[in-house]
Design a protein around this motif. Structure first.
Motif, PDB file in Angstrom:
ATOM      1  N   VAL A  55       0.449  -0.667   0.140  1.00 10.47           N
ATOM      2  CA  VAL A  55       0.337   0.552  -0.116  1.00 10.47           C
ATOM      3  C   VAL A  55       0.589   1.075   0.466  1.00 10.47           C
ATOM      4  CG1 VAL A  55      -1.690   1.364   1.264  1.00 10.47           C
ATOM      5  CG2 VAL A  55      -1.526  -1.481   1.270  1.00 10.47           C
ATOM      6  N   PRO A  56       1.030   1.743  -1.212  1.00 13.65           N
ATOM      7  CA  PRO A  56       1.381   3.491  -0.826  1.00 13.65           C
ATOM      8  C   PRO A  56       1.180   4.575   0.086  1.00 13.65           C
ATOM      9  CG  PRO A  56       0.424   3.236  -3.127  1.00 13.65           C
ATOM     10  CD  PRO A  56      -0.367   2.041  -2.010  1.00 13.65           C
ATOM     11  N   THR A  57       2.366   3.991   0.467  1.00 14.43           N
ATOM     12  CA  THR A  57       2.303   6.475   1.294  1.00 14.43           C
ATOM     13  C   THR A  57       1.964   7.568   1.354  1.00 14.43           C
ATOM     14  OG1 THR A  57       3.745   5.115   3.501  1.00 14.43           O
ATOM     15  CG2 THR A  57       1.500   4.762   3.308  1.00 14.43           C
ATOM     16  N   GLY A  58       2.306   8.220   1.322  1.00 14.76           N
ATOM     17  CA  GLY A  58       3.007   9.551   0.879  1.00 14.76           C
ATOM     18  C   GLY A  58       2.618   9.725  -0.846  1.00 14.76           C
ATOM     19  N   THR A  59       2.177   9.551  -1.145  1.00 11.14           N
ATOM     20  CA  THR A  59       1.920   9.833  -2.693  1.00 11.14           C
ATOM     21  C   THR A  59       0.894   9.724  -3.142  1.00 11.14           C
ATOM     22  OG1 THR A  59       2.639   9.339  -4.740  1.00 11.14           O
ATOM     23  CG2 THR A  59       3.425   7.894  -3.361  1.00 11.14           C
ATOM     24  N   ALA A  60       0.034  10.166  -4.076  1.00 12.15           N
ATOM     25  CA  ALA A  60      -1.651   9.910  -4.656  1.00 12.15           C
ATOM     26  C   ALA A  60      -1.177   8.798  -5.748  1.00 12.15           C
ATOM     27  CB  ALA A  60      -1.489  11.029  -5.228  1.00 12.15           C
ATOM     28  N   ILE A  61      -1.722   7.819  -5.222  1.00  7.59           N
ATOM     29  CA  ILE A  61      -1.499   6.525  -6.606  1.00  7.59           C
ATOM     30  C   ILE A  61      -2.163   7.156  -8.017  1.00  7.59           C
ATOM     31  CG2 ILE A  61      -3.153   4.185  -7.401  1.00  7.59           C
ATOM     32  CD1 ILE A  61      -3.242   4.244  -3.991  1.00  7.59           C
ATOM     33  N   PRO A  62      -1.153   7.180  -8.951  1.00  8.93           N
ATOM     34  CA  PRO A  62      -1.957   7.482 -10.326  1.00  8.93           C
ATOM     35  C   PRO A  62      -2.488   6.578 -10.791  1.00  8.93           C
ATOM     36  CG  PRO A  62       0.736   6.149 -10.384  1.00  8.93           C
ATOM     37  CD  PRO A  62      -0.267   6.582  -9.442  1.00  8.93           C
ATOM     38  N   GLY A  63      -3.112   7.048 -12.101  1.00  4.61           N
ATOM     39  CA  GLY A  63      -4.365   6.015 -12.390  1.00  4.61           C
ATOM     40  C   GLY A  63      -4.981   6.042 -14.714  1.00  4.61           C
ATOM     41  N   ASN A  64      -5.046   5.354 -14.692  1.00  3.79           N
ATOM     42  CA  ASN A  64      -5.790   5.787 -16.247  1.00  3.79           C
ATOM     43  C   ASN A  64      -6.927   6.494 -16.080  1.00  3.79           C
ATOM     44  OD1 ASN A  64      -6.095   5.707 -18.845  1.00  3.79           O
ATOM     45  ND2 ASN A  64      -5.365   4.435 -19.223  1.00  3.79           N
ATOM     46  N   TYR A  65      -7.142   7.868 -16.291  1.00  3.46           N
ATOM     47  CA  TYR A  65      -8.855   8.232 -16.469  1.00  3.46           C
ATOM     48  C   TYR A  65      -9.482   8.130 -18.121  1.00  3.46           C
ATOM     49  CZ  TYR A  65      -8.407   8.813 -11.174  1.00  3.46           C
ATOM     50  OH  TYR A  65      -9.762   8.891  -9.843  1.00  3.46           O
ATOM     51  N   ASP A  66      -9.087   7.818 -18.789  1.00  6.73           N
ATOM     52  CA  ASP A  66      -9.780   7.256 -20.151  1.00  6.73           C
ATOM     53  C   ASP A  66     -10.099   5.733 -19.985  1.00  6.73           C
ATOM     54  OD1 ASP A  66     -10.421   8.254 -22.448  1.00  6.73           O
ATOM     55  OD2 ASP A  66      -8.389   9.193 -23.276  1.00  6.73           O
ATOM     56  N   GLY A  67     -11.022   5.482 -21.078  1.00  5.00           N
ATOM     57  CA  GLY A  67     -11.390   4.158 -21.700  1.00  5.00           C
ATOM     58  C   GLY A  67     -12.874   4.216 -21.719  1.00  5.00           C
ATOM     59  N   ALA A  68     -13.724   3.653 -21.685  1.00  7.48           N
ATOM     60  CA  ALA A  68     -15.050   3.812 -22.378  1.00  7.48           C
ATOM     61  C   ALA A  68     -15.763   3.447 -21.306  1.00  7.48           C
ATOM     62  CB  ALA A  68     -15.650   2.421 -23.167  1.00  7.48           C
ATOM     63  N   TYR A  69     -15.451   3.309 -20.274  1.00  5.74           N
ATOM     64  CA  TYR A  69     -16.578   3.429 -19.016  1.00  5.74           C
ATOM     65  C   TYR A  69     -16.150   4.220 -17.701  1.00  5.74           C
ATOM     66  CZ  TYR A  69     -18.071  -1.350 -20.118  1.00  5.74           C
ATOM     67  OH  TYR A  69     -18.807  -2.617 -21.436  1.00  5.74           O
TER      68      TYR A  69
END
Ligand code: NAG
Ligand code: NAG
Ligand code: NAG
Ligand code: NAG
Ligand code: NAG
Ligand code: NAG
Ligand code: NAG
Ligand code: NAG
Ligand code: NAG
Ligand code: NAG
Ligand code: NAG
Ligand code: NAG
Length: 581
Positions: A55-69
């Motif tokens: 579990v990452p601490t102290g940093t925002a978790i990146p994400g792919n915010y594109d995609g059909a849904y």
């Protein structure tokens, strides 16, 4: 029989939590996005009292915010699984803080942390590092709320007026207890109170005591908390001078539809906006029910009444629901919105009957995400004819996220068909108004909308018949999620208000979620839908109206609030400037 069933359900939930925890830690193979997490540098500012290497601490978790849904004007987590909104407050500079039940290590519920995101407009969100971590391998940080302790009633804040105190449930297999944690840095990181828990379960069901929601009650100068005794069907009301010492004041018991459990209570004071311009304030008690809602699974009901600092009394015995579809649960009101203003919620737009299997995610962490919040709902109370004081729910300040008007029409038989495949967000806002409905015999015709795929013909459609007031929504013609509980059709009946002489329908469609609002939010619905091909064509029409009526319809494109934040690799990284206080 009943009890046996309930206890097995609880046992099942615990097993599920443990199972997902174990399976995800044993599958802890770094995928591409897991590597991205590790490489996003940032000093540890959040307090993890239990070491979990995955579990990452102290940093925002990146994400792919594109995609059909992937919705573009709705909040969804970067990856992993999200459920209830938690800890919502607005700080002194107008930044809204959303925390949420978060499993950062798997795409199903379990390993509960408090994820965190912030926003100035409630549509454009910045992911922040996880804010609250469990204290041991069997612990979950369950739902709760947060307040700003401006007067240092807690004594935690020797040198500031913007200290944040969060109150939440710690779940272990043996029991559920209420805990607090405080933040010196506006809610970005928390320190757990050393003498936790502040409340332990009474009664005979120690594992069934959760979801504290705290407000400040001006008249008695005390904090007031509501908390659920889920399988006793009681909402406990407590008060405290300091957020640490709590006195049980009363229970609001056995009201409305019980389902099998009460959860996530909220008690809030709302303005009554009368047609005559005068205003008063009334209290509302909201209770989320799961499982066992009338439409299956999860839903939220509410009661309008009075609160005197110790007791909530409903004005009548009528059960009212916040939505008429299946995807609106566990909503929470932001702490800190001025009392005479419309209050604001975000709500978990899913249903426990199917949330762990919706097709927004695959098996592996990093392959998609699960769950989305509703758009921010603005709320006030309105005295509806015959129906009485009712909670109005409308999309708060939706025009702030509009990109451009795509089309409008003011003719009596308006019909527009538009290809919106070029709209980057894939998200639209639409309105259809019929006015001049001066008498009941002028109520002819219908408002109708349909969003479809030009490739597959899949569609989601809905509308309303002015004569009967019937409102409907049909998500059955989408093929991406066969599931017995994913009910396809919803309907309810709206009220014609002769004094207003109008019928209005508006809505937001955002890739895999649609929300519709009748008569400015007298009725509302949030519905997920999963087509196999993106919807790209909108049809909006009013038809068959009486010649004495007037009509006005319009469609706007919405901004791509998430994709617009992506870096060159298409990844939204959130707050990467954290690390110094
Ligand atoms: C609000 O802004 C002021 C001035 O920039 C800053 O000192 C303060 O820390 C901010 N408060 C919060 C809660 O972010
Ligand atoms: C803070 O103190 C002021 C002055 O006594 C009082 O009016 C107000 O209600 C208090 N608010 C909170 C949240 O403690
Ligand atoms: C806040 O409370 C603590 C503990 O009672 C006290 O030491 C501190 O002076 C208080 N700070 C303010 C600004 O009142
Ligand atoms: C306020 O007090 C806390 C606790 O003693 C401390 O950690 C923090 O650095 C102080 N903040 C300021 C601005 O002095
Ligand atoms: C809750 O369970 C934990 C773990 O068994 C135990 O340490 C704690 O004392 C229990 N708390 C209460 C109030 O029963
Ligand atoms: C509220 O209900 C719970 C659960 O049944 C019970 O343990 C508690 O004593 C009740 N509290 C009050 C104030 O009646
Ligand atoms: C105005 O409307 C409110 C709410 O419907 C009602 O309680 C109040 O009596 C009305 N006041 C007047 C002056 O008509
Ligand atoms: C609140 O209302 C309850 C029930 O009517 C009553 O018993 C109680 O004394 C009232 N409390 C206050 C502070 O007025
Ligand atoms: C409005 O809709 C009607 C009926 O479909 C159509 O004939 C008319 O051209 C439309 N007007 C505009 C301005 O699009
Ligand atoms: C249209 O509405 C008027 C009242 O505004 C009513 O008198 C008339 O009968 C209606 N026309 C039709 C065709 O229903
Ligand atoms: C519909 O009616 C609402 C409320 O009066 C108004 O704000 C909105 O601009 C209208 N929309 C259209 C398309 O006329
Ligand atoms: C990033 O986090 C820090 C706290 O660690 C906060 O002060 C800052 O405002 C955040 N920035 C953004 C853009 O959210």
């Amino acid at each position: 029989m009943m009890l046996h069933h309930l206890l097995s359900l609880t046992a099942l939930i615990s097993v599920l939590d443990l199972a997902s925890g174990q399976s995800s830690s044993s599958q802890n193979t770094p995928s591409t996005s897991a590597t991205a997490i590790v490489s996003t540098a940032g000093a540890q500012i959040s307090t993890s009292t239990y070491s979990q290497s995955d579990v990452p601490t102290g940093t925002a978790i990146p994400g792919n915010y594109d995609g059909a849904y992937r919705p573009q004007v709705h909040y969804s987590p970067p990856q992993g699984f999200m459920n209830d909104p938690n800890g919502m407050f607005v700080d002194e500079n107008g930044t809204y803080h959303l925390y949420y039940q978060y499993n950062p290590v798997a795409n199903v519920a379990g390993r509960q942390h408090w994820g965190h995101a912030t926003s100035d407009d409630l549509y454009t969100w910045t992911n922040q590092p996880i804010a609250l971590f469990p204290g041991g391998p069997t612990e979950g940080v369950f739902s709760g709320s947060a307040v700003v302790d401006v007067n240092n009633t807690s004594g935690f804040f020797p040198n500031q007026t913007n200290g944040v105190v969060a109150m939440y449930t710690i779940n272990v297999p043996e029991n559920q207890t209420q805990h607090i944690a405080y933040s010196y840095d506006n809610g970005y990181s928390f320190i757990k109170y050393e003498n936790n828990p502040v409340l332990v379960p009474g009664g005979t069901h120690p594992t069934q005591y959760r979801d504290p929601k705290v407000i400040w009650y001006e008249d008695t100068q005390r904090w007031v908390m509501v908390v659920a005794y889920p399988i006793d069907f009681e909402i406990g009301i407590f008060s405290s001078p300091n957020l640490i010492d709590w006195t049980p004041e009363s229970n609001f018991s056995h009201y409305g539809v019980t389902g099998l459990q009460y959860e996530c209570p909220n008690m809030v004071e709302l303005p009554v906006r009368g047609a005559n311009g005068t205003e008063e304030l009334k209290w509302v008690m909201l209770i989320s029910i799961n499982p066992g809602a009338p439409l299956g699974g999860s839903i939220t009901e509410y009661f309008v009444g009075d609160f005197n600092g110790t007791h909530f009394e409903a004005l009548d015995s009528t059960v009212r629901f916040t939505d008429f579809s299946k995807d609106n649960y566990a909503g929470q009101f932001f702490y800190g919105v001025a009392p005479n203003e419309d209050q604001i919620t975000l709500n978990w737009a899913s249903n426990w009957q199917y949330t762990n299997s919706v097709p927004t995610a695959g098996e592996q962490l990093g392959d998609g995400f699960r769950s989305v919040m509703t758009v921010p709902r603005g709320h006030y109370l309105k005295d509806l004819p015959r129906y009485g004081l009712s909670l109005i729910s409308y999309p708060s300040n939706i025009m702030s996220i509009v990109d451009s008007e795509l089309a409008s029409n003011d003719s009596l038989d308006s019909r527009m068909v538009l290809d919106y495949s070029k709209v980057e967000s894939g998200a639209l806002y639409f309105e259809a108004n019929v006015t001049g409905l001066t008498t009941p015999d002028s109520l002819d015709g219908e408002i109708y909308f349909n969003f479809s795929s030009s490739v597959s013909g899949e569609s989601i459609a809905g509308g309303t018949f002015l004569g009967s007031g019937d409102v409907w929504l049909d998500r059955g013609h989408t093929d991406g999620f066969p599931n017995i509980f994913f009910t396809d059709k919803f309907s309810t009946t709206g009220l014609y208000n002769e004094a207003e002489g109008a019928w209005r329908l508006s809505g937001i469609i955002d890739r895999s979620i649609i929300e519709i609002f009748i008569n400015g939010g007298e009725l509302s619905a949030s519905s997920l839908f999963f087509p196999t091909h993106p919807l790209d064509t909108v049809e909006l029409k009013v038809a068959g109206l009486n010649s004495t009526a007037t009509a006005s319809v319009a469609v706007w494109s919405l901004k791509a609030a998430w994709s617009d934040q992506a870096d060159a690799n298409g990844i939204v990284r959130g707050n990467v400037t954290t690390g110094s206080n």
